[in-house]
Design an enzyme around this catalytic site. Sequence first.
Site, PDB file in Angstrom:
ATOM      1  CG  ASP A   1      -1.884   1.083   1.332  1.00 30.13           C
ATOM      2  OD1 ASP A   1      -2.373   1.526   0.279  1.00 30.13           O
ATOM      3  OD2 ASP A   1      -2.166   1.542   2.458  1.00 30.13           O
ATOM      4  CG  ASN A  34       4.244  -4.603   7.172  1.00 34.38           C
ATOM      5  OD1 ASN A  34       4.019  -4.263   8.332  1.00 34.38           O
ATOM      6  ND2 ASN A  34       3.362  -4.416   6.190  1.00 34.38           N
ATOM      7  CD  GLU A  35      -0.130  -5.629   7.591  1.00 31.93           C
ATOM      8  OE1 GLU A  35      -0.555  -5.558   6.439  1.00 31.93           O
ATOM      9  OE2 GLU A  35      -0.641  -5.024   8.541  1.00 31.93           O
ATOM     10  CG  ASN A  93       1.081  -3.972  11.382  1.00 35.13           C
ATOM     11  OD1 ASN A  93       1.786  -3.568  12.300  1.00 35.13           O
ATOM     12  ND2 ASN A  93       1.569  -4.194  10.170  1.00 35.13           N
ATOM     13  CE1 TYR A 144      -4.541   0.769  10.172  1.00 37.43           C
ATOM     14  CE2 TYR A 144      -3.701  -1.466   9.939  1.00 37.43           C
ATOM     15  CZ  TYR A 144      -3.515  -0.097   9.861  1.00 37.43           C
ATOM     16  OH  TYR A 144      -2.303   0.417   9.454  1.00 37.43           O
ATOM     17  CE1 TYR A 150      -8.704  -0.640   5.411  1.00 39.35           C
ATOM     18  CE2 TYR A 150      -6.932  -1.010   6.984  1.00 39.35           C
ATOM     19  CZ  TYR A 150      -7.403  -0.426   5.824  1.00 39.35           C
ATOM     20  OH  TYR A 150      -6.569   0.364   5.073  1.00 39.35           O
ATOM     21  CD  GLU A 170       0.899  -0.996   9.510  1.00 41.95           C
ATOM     22  OE1 GLU A 170      -0.265  -1.093   9.060  1.00 41.95           O
ATOM     23  OE2 GLU A 170       1.908  -1.310   8.859  1.00 41.95           O
ATOM     24  CD1 TRP A 185      -1.179   3.142   8.202  1.00 46.11           C
ATOM     25  CD2 TRP A 185       0.936   2.629   8.731  1.00 46.11           C
ATOM     26  NE1 TRP A 185      -0.495   2.979   7.030  1.00 46.11           N
ATOM     27  CE2 TRP A 185       0.806   2.677   7.328  1.00 46.11           C
ATOM     28  CE3 TRP A 185       2.189   2.345   9.297  1.00 46.11           C
ATOM     29  CZ2 TRP A 185       1.885   2.426   6.475  1.00 46.11           C
ATOM     30  CZ3 TRP A 185       3.248   2.100   8.448  1.00 46.11           C
ATOM     31  CH2 TRP A 185       3.084   2.146   7.053  1.00 46.11           C
ATOM     32  CE  LYS A 210      -5.866   3.185   7.439  1.00 45.87           C
ATOM     33  NZ  LYS A 210      -5.634   2.958   5.995  1.00 45.87           N
TER      34      LYS A 210
HETATM   35  C1  EVA Z   1      -3.263   0.731   5.774  1.00 44.31           C
HETATM   36  N1  EVA Z   1      -2.239  -1.244   6.689  1.00 44.31           N
HETATM   37  O1  EVA Z   1      -4.196   0.027   5.468  1.00 44.31           O
HETATM   38  C2  EVA Z   1      -1.950   0.063   6.182  1.00 44.31           C
HETATM   39  C3  EVA Z   1      -0.976  -0.058   5.040  1.00 44.31           C
HETATM   40  C4  EVA Z   1       0.281  -0.753   5.567  1.00 44.31           C
HETATM   41  O2  EVA Z   1      -0.667   1.215   4.496  1.00 44.31           O
HETATM   42  C5  EVA Z   1      -1.360  -2.240   6.700  1.00 44.31           C
HETATM   43  O3  EVA Z   1       0.988  -2.679   6.756  1.00 44.31           O
HETATM   44  O4  EVA Z   1      -1.691  -3.247   7.278  1.00 44.31           O
HETATM   45  C6  EVA Z   1      -0.066  -2.163   5.990  1.00 44.31           C
HETATM   46  O5  EVA Z   1       1.281  -0.784   4.602  1.00 44.31           O
HETATM   47  O6  EVA Z   1      -3.335   1.943   5.780  1.00 44.31           O
END
Ligand code: EVA
Length: 597
Positions: free
Chosen positions: A165, A415-416, A470, A472, A476, A510, A555, A574
């Site tokens: 991303d 990362n992920e 990470n 959200y 999300y 994140e 993030w 973000k």
């Molecule tokens: C995002 N989420 O959705 C972020 C991405 C990032 O920019 C992630 O590690 O899980 C990624 O690169 O904003």
Amino acid sequence: MYDQLSLYPETNQKRITLSLDGMWGFRFDPDSVGEKENWMSGLRSSVSLPVPASFQDLFTDQYSKNYCGDFWYEKEFTVPDIPGRIFLRFGSITHRGTVYVNGKEVTSHEGGFLPVICDVTDFVRKGEENHLAVKANNELNESTLPCGAVKTLMNGTRIAAPYFDFFNYAGIQRSVWLLILPEEHIKDYSTDISLNGEDACVAYEVKTGGEHEVFVSLFDKEGNKVAEASGKKGTLKVEKANLWKVRNAYLYKIRIQIKDGDSLIDEYNDRIGIRTVAIKGHEILINGEPVYLKGYGKHEDFDIIGRGLNYPLIKRDFECMKWTNANCFRTSHYPYAEEWYRFADEEGFLIIDEVPAVGMMRSTHNFAVAGMGQYTYFFETPTVPELLKNHLAQVEEMIERDKNHPSVFSFSLFNEPETTSTYSHDYFSKVFARARELDPQHRPMTGAFEKNSAPEKCQCYMLCDFMCLNRYYGWYISGGPDIDDAILKFHDEMRRWKEKGLDVPFVFTEFGTDTLSTEHKLPSVMWAQEYQCEYMERNFEVFDTYDFIQGELVWNFADFQTTEGIFRVNGNKKGVFTRERQPKDAAFILKKRWENK
Ligand code: EVA
């Protein structure tokens, strides 16, 4: 791996460093005819383009911005007619490059975020003008770091399809230097630090290209010599050491010399910090004292220059981070230009230094797919041996380049990625083992996990010295009016991690919400500034419930450019700061919380 020459360039009585930054010739090579047509000896029709910079945002047309394939740079340079070996040093060539001097190939390098260094002594004409050409390429595939693909439009145009991303910026994005070094020179040094009461031991190892004697000394801030030793391996004993502390840095100057009797053959000076790093139970210890990580995941990203090195931007970013009382950032999702780490050393910032292992999941929107429970296989494909080779090489180069920075307290090795298969475990076991072998300071190793890497399914968490998640929840997962559900789900996951009894620190690497700096609304709605603030407060409730949570890196530090799509509004929003580095409302919340945390 290079011939141990990753030392940051320095000019001194024995070394000359000449900058080759400035305007270079540039030309796209969509049909890859450059070599056949001998472009290495001259591009003939080229445009002028600045180095360092990404090329994408310098033009005004779509074709140039989205160009994917080979592209060339060239520059004339004069080598002074003085004794010494001549090297070229590129901070990076993204994502890969072949270097030619006077028409002849000198070296090739894979990976766009670590230095490319070559001995060009036998290729240059001293005292005369020489021609330097670089054939670069920005294509992605499943064995490159980062991972992605190239898609071909119906009209034949090729475009990058990243599995990550952030915009696929490329070019010569960091500084280029010509180095003139003595024939017998210092190639590399490493340090390992231990504390003994008020005193410190700096065990060092120096690599040189000869057998003359090596002398090492250490100077305090006032320039007083506080320790010295001789030999390629030795120990500097520092009485009553001034420690490098978080947000209160103290740097010593280390001077390395090669001598032949009284005559000096070579010298290299650097700044090091005396500090130790350890993980004990669920705490991260710097100099034996627990530290809670406060800060950001970042990007090298700015208007017009893309990922190009820019000193004022580095300064402004540190000022903004300090203003919010941060103490840490992660170089998501690739090693940054060395200038970032030098600044962090000075400012007492902690860095989680990340290798460009991102996009290791079969999905172009892993930020959205993450957490849906779907299996995003990756490590059972035929591209894996080549991918692993590149991954190991870049871990080696990153550790080699960054091993002496006091700011770097940990390396992040992914990362992920997909981490739920036994294939992923086998793959990452090799990466972690190699990293542990290489780091002279034995720093904690980690990687950032997305939500599919759940406590019951993840096969890789045991490789990490501390956990980086990470998450959200509230973006999300169950965003907007559903945020209460998000928080319950978040607690549920943390309870399941707790039940595993890992007894290691957990850091959120994140969490965040896309937020348009133009939007305000009461009650809040997703994308408005009020929602970003509420989301932060609600996430903090969760963080503060568990004593094993030892850090929060939002993030993202600032809005940044991504591939276009329905999930992104001219980039990822973000940021706690806008892309212009002005605060959104959430910045004030962080500033207040982190003042006392
Ligand atoms: C995002 N989420 O959705 C972020 C991405 C990032 O920019 C992630 O590690 O899980 C990624 O690169 O904003």
